[in-house]
Design a protein around this motif. Structure first.
Motif, short mmCIF file in Angstrom:
data_model
loop_
_atom_site.label_atom_id
_atom_site.label_comp_id
_atom_site.label_asym_id
_atom_site.label_seq_id
_atom_site.Cartn_x
_atom_site.Cartn_y
_atom_site.Cartn_z
N ALA A 289 0.31 -7.45 13.09
CA ALA A 289 -0.14 -8.45 14.05
C ALA A 289 -0.22 -9.84 13.42
O ALA A 289 0.14 -10.84 14.05
CB ALA A 289 -1.50 -8.05 14.62
N LEU A 290 -0.65 -9.92 12.18
CA LEU A 290 -0.67 -11.20 11.48
C LEU A 290 0.75 -11.73 11.30
O LEU A 290 1.01 -12.93 11.48
CB LEU A 290 -1.36 -11.06 10.12
N HIS A 291 1.66 -10.85 10.93
CA HIS A 291 3.06 -11.25 10.75
C HIS A 291 3.64 -11.79 12.06
O HIS A 291 4.49 -12.69 12.04
CB HIS A 291 3.86 -10.04 10.27
N ALA A 326 -9.97 -7.00 2.34
CA ALA A 326 -8.85 -7.90 2.06
C ALA A 326 -8.12 -8.28 3.35
O ALA A 326 -7.81 -9.46 3.57
CB ALA A 326 -7.90 -7.25 1.07
N VAL A 327 -7.84 -7.29 4.20
CA VAL A 327 -7.13 -7.58 5.45
C VAL A 327 -8.02 -8.39 6.39
O VAL A 327 -7.55 -9.30 7.09
CB VAL A 327 -6.66 -6.28 6.11
N THR A 328 -9.31 -8.08 6.41
CA THR A 328 -10.23 -8.88 7.23
C THR A 328 -10.23 -10.33 6.79
O THR A 328 -10.27 -11.25 7.62
CB THR A 328 -11.65 -8.29 7.14
N ALA A 329 -10.14 -10.56 5.49
CA ALA A 329 -10.05 -11.93 4.98
C ALA A 329 -8.79 -12.62 5.49
O ALA A 329 -8.83 -13.80 5.87
CB ALA A 329 -10.07 -11.92 3.45
N TRP A 330 -7.66 -11.91 5.50
CA TRP A 330 -6.43 -12.51 6.04
C TRP A 330 -6.64 -12.95 7.49
O TRP A 330 -6.20 -14.03 7.88
CB TRP A 330 -5.29 -11.49 6.02
N CYS A 331 -7.30 -12.09 8.27
CA CYS A 331 -7.49 -12.40 9.69
C CYS A 331 -8.31 -13.68 9.87
O CYS A 331 -7.92 -14.57 10.64
CB CYS A 331 -8.17 -11.23 10.40
N ARG A 343 -16.42 -14.64 2.37
CA ARG A 343 -17.29 -13.45 2.30
C ARG A 343 -16.46 -12.18 2.20
O ARG A 343 -16.78 -11.28 1.41
CB ARG A 343 -18.20 -13.39 3.53
N ALA A 344 -15.39 -12.11 2.98
CA ALA A 344 -14.54 -10.92 2.93
C ALA A 344 -13.82 -10.81 1.60
O ALA A 344 -13.66 -9.70 1.06
CB ALA A 344 -13.54 -10.95 4.08
N LEU A 345 -13.39 -11.94 1.04
CA LEU A 345 -12.73 -11.92 -0.27
C LEU A 345 -13.68 -11.45 -1.36
O LEU A 345 -13.29 -10.67 -2.24
CB LEU A 345 -12.20 -13.31 -0.61
N THR A 346 -14.91 -11.90 -1.30
CA THR A 346 -15.91 -11.46 -2.28
C THR A 346 -16.15 -9.96 -2.16
O THR A 346 -16.23 -9.25 -3.17
CB THR A 346 -17.22 -12.23 -2.09
N ALA A 347 -16.27 -9.49 -0.93
CA ALA A 347 -16.48 -8.05 -0.72
C ALA A 347 -15.30 -7.25 -1.25
O ALA A 347 -15.48 -6.20 -1.88
CB ALA A 347 -16.68 -7.77 0.77
N SER A 379 -4.72 -14.75 1.43
CA SER A 379 -5.81 -15.30 2.24
C SER A 379 -5.98 -16.80 1.98
O SER A 379 -6.11 -17.61 2.91
CB SER A 379 -7.13 -14.58 1.94
N LEU A 380 -5.99 -17.17 0.72
CA LEU A 380 -6.14 -18.58 0.37
C LEU A 380 -4.96 -19.41 0.86
O LEU A 380 -5.12 -20.55 1.30
CB LEU A 380 -6.32 -18.71 -1.14
#
Length: 487
Positions: A289-291, A326-331, A343-347, A379-380
């Motif tokens: 979906a991100l793609h 990680a995927v949540t961070a992308w979103c 926060r998601a990246l830290t997790a 993500s960044l």
């Protein structure tokens, strides 16, 4: 459209609000009064139907019509005991055919029950379905949710096997054992290694053929412990075949295969690895979906993965929990939200740091330090598209990933290089962007991965904004040549 005549006597006009019965037959069936207009479209009913809570629905119907449990059961061809169990919450109704029957008897709009509905002027809200492109269909998240919950409510789950792509005549065996499952697992692992090294283009057809051979074993005789392993192995192979299709931009096929894999993994509730596999498939759906530039859909899949991870009999592994984050961070990054992204990246970093080999699923061996750096960097990078200050941190992570990916992970390296070049452009380091861009073209053109070519197109769009900088014209020409050759 519902017939205009009473479905009981067939002569008098029917009342939709009274189970399709005429006034006389409705009274004989126990109706004191028909259901009020728009009964099923109230907030309470919408919520109950969305949650498949037929206990609430049955109770409300009886309160408004005066039907007894016995009379309601007769209309639905159920027993009074079953209606009582549903109303008390002791039992749930999840079968697609039964849900369709309830919808038909009480004229419940089918879409409120999670069915895909193709409406026409003559047939508003019916249960007719047709084969449509699964990328464009509006109910795909509902379909995936039904598969993850183990609900057979969505009718296409029951018939999905009949239109899996590239069907071949299967070779069946009457009995299988652990060694057969070992072979299936080895096949999936082999396809995964090939994909990481070369991309999915050269082996997706072989994966589909293997999947159909394995699906034929579903009814084979085997020990109970082998049955669970077989279901997980079949689901993993379907998941891998879906990923191979996704890698060559065959998104429709990928979604069908992932949905089949998700439903098959859900059936293996007794196997401790089924939870991990279900979550990974949902995250692959989010990845796709991100793609396709649908971040809200991607976030919905990531949230469904989170819910699945916490509601199954067995917990997911630590490394899978890290992948969820990680995927949540992308979103969140694609949505331009830096705080939830961080926060998601830290997790993700915390969860990955706690992963151990003995708790890692066998198919997660490729989640190396390089892969983790690529996930963080992506993500960044996504944040940097709207907030250039994140380009520098993205470059650091993506460069680490490129440098650490081994030769046998050439596709993984190639998919990162165009993103790294874009990050250099965002950081106004044009020289590095051009140099990395040429490296990306070289890496991508050695593979059979349409997804990597899509990253080159993204790079070209960004490079076009820097047309006057030294070397950019040559880079865009290099990209154009590569894209033309791929077509």
């Amino acid at each position: 459209m519902r017939a205009h005549s009473c479905r009981s006597c067939g002569t008098s006009p029917a009342l939709d609000a009274a189970a399709g019965l005429c006034a006389g037959c409705a009274r004989a069936a126990g109706f004191r009064q028909p259901l009020p207009p728009a009964f099923f479209t109230t907030v309470a009913m919408r919520n109950a139907l969305s949650d498949h809570d037929f206990g609430v629905v049955f109770t409300a119907i009886r309160e408004h019509t005066g039907l007894s449990q016995m009379q309601l059961a007769s209309l639905l061809d159920l027993t009074q005991a079953r209606v009582s169990e549903v109303e008390s919450g002791a039992r749930r109704l999840t079968g697609a055919k039964l849900a369709a029957r309830i919808s038909g008897v009480f004229a419940i709009p089918a879409q409120l029950l999670g069915f895909y509905v193709e409406t026409t002027v003559d047939q508003p809200g019916n249960l007719a379905t047709e084969e449509v492109d699964w990328v464009d269909r509006r109910d795909f998240i509902t379909l995936a949710t039904a598969a993850a919950l183990g609900s057979r409510l969505h009718p296409e789950l029951d018939r999905l096997l009949s239109f899996l792509p590239a069907h071949t005549d299967p070779i069946t065996r009457p009995r299988i054992g652990a060694a057969d499952v070992d072979a299936i697992e080895a096949i999936s692992d082999g396809f995964r290694r090939w994909d990481l090294a070369h991309g999915g283009g050269l082996c997706r057809t072989a994966a589909l053929s293997q999947l159909h051979q394995v699906v034929a074993l579903d009814d084979a005789v085997c020990a109970p412990q082998v049955r669970g392993r077989l279901q997980v192995a079949t689901a993993e192979l379907a998941s891998m075949a879906g990923w191979l299709a996704y890698d060559v931009e065959d998104h429709d096929t990928a979604r069908r295969l992932w949905t089949y894999g998700l439903g098959t993994a859900q059936r293996a509730d007794d196997h401790p690895r089924s939870s991990d596999l279900m979550v990974v498939i949902l995250l692959d759906m989010a990845h796709q979906a991100l793609h396709l530039h649908k971040p809200k859909d991607a976030l919905a899949f990531a949230q469904l993965a989170t819910a699945t991870a916490t509601s199954r009999r067995y917990p997911v592994s630590t490394i899978t929990a890290g992948y969820i984050s990680a995927v949540t961070a992308w979103c969140w990054a694609m949505l331009g939200e830096p705080d939830p992204t961080r926060r998601a990246l830290t997790a993700a970093r915390d969860q990955y740091s706690k992963a151990t080999l003995d708790t890692t699923p066998p198919w997660a061996w490729f989640v190396t330090d390089a892969e983790i750096a690529a996930q963080q960097g992506h993500s960044l990078h996504l944040l940097s598209l709207t907030r250039p200050e994140y380009a520098g941190p993205a470059i650091a992570q993506l460069s680490a990933a490129v440098g650490a990916h081994p030769d046998e992970h050439a596709r993984s390296r190639a998919v990162v290089l165009p993103t790294l070049a874009v990050s250099y452009f965002q950081a106004d380091d044009t020289d590095s962007a051009v140099r990395t861009g040429h490296d990306a073209v070289t890496a991508v053109t050695t593979l059979s991965s349409e997804r990597c070519y899509a990253r080159l197109r993204d790079l070209d769009a960004v490079a076009a904004r820097h047309q006057r900088a030294a070397g950019v014209v040559e880079l865009r020409a290099d990209i154009a040549t590569a894209l033309a050759a791929s077509r």
